[in-house]
Write an enzyme that holds these catalytic residues in place. Structure first.
Site, short mmCIF file in Angstrom:
data_model
loop_
_atom_site.label_atom_id
_atom_site.label_comp_id
_atom_site.label_asym_id
_atom_site.label_seq_id
_atom_site.Cartn_x
_atom_site.Cartn_y
_atom_site.Cartn_z
N ASP A 87 64.86 -65.14 -30.68
CA ASP A 87 64.22 -64.83 -29.40
C ASP A 87 63.38 -66.04 -28.96
O ASP A 87 62.61 -66.59 -29.76
CB ASP A 87 63.33 -63.59 -29.56
CG ASP A 87 62.75 -63.12 -28.22
OD1 ASP A 87 63.17 -62.04 -27.75
OD2 ASP A 87 61.87 -63.83 -27.68
N GLU A 123 66.68 -63.30 -23.13
CA GLU A 123 66.49 -64.58 -23.84
C GLU A 123 66.61 -64.35 -25.35
O GLU A 123 65.92 -64.98 -26.13
CB GLU A 123 65.15 -65.24 -23.47
CG GLU A 123 64.04 -64.31 -23.08
CD GLU A 123 63.50 -63.47 -24.22
OE1 GLU A 123 64.05 -62.36 -24.41
OE2 GLU A 123 62.56 -63.90 -24.90
#
Ligand code: GH3
Ligand code: MG
Ligand code: MG
Length: 338
Positions: free
Chosen positions: A202, A245
């Site tokens: 992440d 993301e």
């Protein structure tokens, strides 16, 4: 590596084929994820039509991998993919390249062949659509013309597969393909007593990129990060955009030690990259959670969940770091979800 090629005048000449070209071709073939998959009616329809039109008992889509026995490159399809054009063998026993080949001399005693290369938009030849007969025979121009059309249809179907598997922004595999690939790799690992490593990645403080530079610049940064991740994986690894993301890399065969050291490489690579976003470049970091089959779960979903728990641990510990799931971590998530 060399290959023979027949030109229109029937004259044979040698064509060079570099190892780099072959390795790019194999990479393209693997990116389509069709090796080792089951039969599909839409391909059966096209091969069925090819056999009907060419009046042959056998027709197939052959994907020419580096190590498969039947389509090893010394046989018909290997020649077809190298010459990148329709390849016809009216009588294998009359052709010195194939007359002594085991598949011609012994069962199935293939005697005649016509194959059309399957060419990707990037000009890689994945394999052929071909027809085979057990008697010598000629193929008329109309049959060859139709075989060409059917080969284009096969290629379109393969491209549709590819589009359904990829995330359009980054070109990495999408969430659906992540789940399918993980399931497949775990089944394979279970049969072979191997492990499957998972990295849940992440981007740290990514919201700030959007907030300060705008969403478009954020998209651009995600593309660059995906390129960096794709550059870190080996041929057998599967890099996916899990959503937003967040990325996942599946590492078949990776045990704990290898997984940790590979993750550290990924973390460092992103930390050191100058990520282009909009008009400028920025430094970004990622946090990475690790888990593996069978230690932290026996199905894909539970291993992914365990990697997510480890990812939260990495975030909580300050970000820009790698954390491995602990057995208690895996248990606590499972309990939390239940
Ligand atoms: P953390 O370190 O805790 O992960 O912080 P963060 O800011 O990365 O986390 P958060 O989940 O709050 O924000 C993720 C952001 O990612 C929010 C969202 O706007 C952005 N994002 C998700 N998908 C996309 C996308 O496709 N394009 C762009 N530009 N931004 C995206
Ligand atoms: Mg996130
Ligand atoms: Mg984030």
């Amino acid at each position: 590596m060399t290959a023979e090629r027949s030109d229109d005048a029937g004259e044979r000449r040698q064509v060079s084929f570099s190892a780099a070209e072959e390795s790019a071709r194999l990479a393209a073939l693997r990116s389509y994820c069709v090796l080792d998959t089951g039969r599909e009616a839409r391909f059966d329809d096209l091969t069925g039509l090819a056999a009907d039109i060419c009046e042959t008992p056998v027709s197939l889509v052959s994907l020419v991998d580096s190590h498969r026995l039947f389509f090893k490159s010394d046989f018909f399809c290997g020649h077809a993919i190298r010459q990148r054009e329709v390849f016809v063998v009216p009588d294998a026993l009359e052709d010195p390249r194939f007359a002594k080949h085991a598949l011609v001399v012994d069962p199935p005693r293939a005697r005649s062949y016509a194959g059309v290369p399957l060419v990707t938009p990037q000009d890689h030849v994945l394999g052929t659509l071909c027809v085979i007969d057990f008697v010598p025979r000629k193929f008329d121009p109309k049959q060859i013309g139709t075989l060409r059309i059917l080969a284009r249809q096969v290629m379109w179907q393969l491209d549709l597969n590819l589009q359904a598997m990829r995330d359009p922004l980054t070109g990495l595999y999408n969430r659906r393909q992540l789940e399918e690939s993980l399931h497949r790799e775990i089944l394979r690992a279970r049969r072979g007593g191997a492990s499957v490593g998972i990295m849940a990645i992440d981007v740290d403080h990514f919201k700030q990129v959007n907030d300060t530079l705008g969403h478009e610049a954020g998209d651009c940064a995600l593309q660059r990060i995906a390129e960096e991740l794709a550059g870190c994986v080996r041929e057998e690894d599967i890099a996916c955009r899990a959503g937003g993301e967040e990325f996942v890399i599946i590492l078949p065969g990776a045990g704990k030690t290898a997984l940790r050291s590979r993750a550290e490489t990924v973390r460092r690579k992103i930390e050191q990259a100058r990520i282009q976003a909009g008009d400028g470049t920025l430094n970004l970091t990622v946090s990475i959670g690790l888990a593996s089959f069978p230690s932290y779960g026996d199905v894909g979903e539970s291993v992914l969940r365990a990697a997510d728990v480890a990812l939260y641990k990495a975030k909580a510990a300050g970000r820009n770091r790698v954390a491995m799931c602990t057995p208690s971590g895996a248990r606590s998530t499972a309990a939390g979800v239940a």
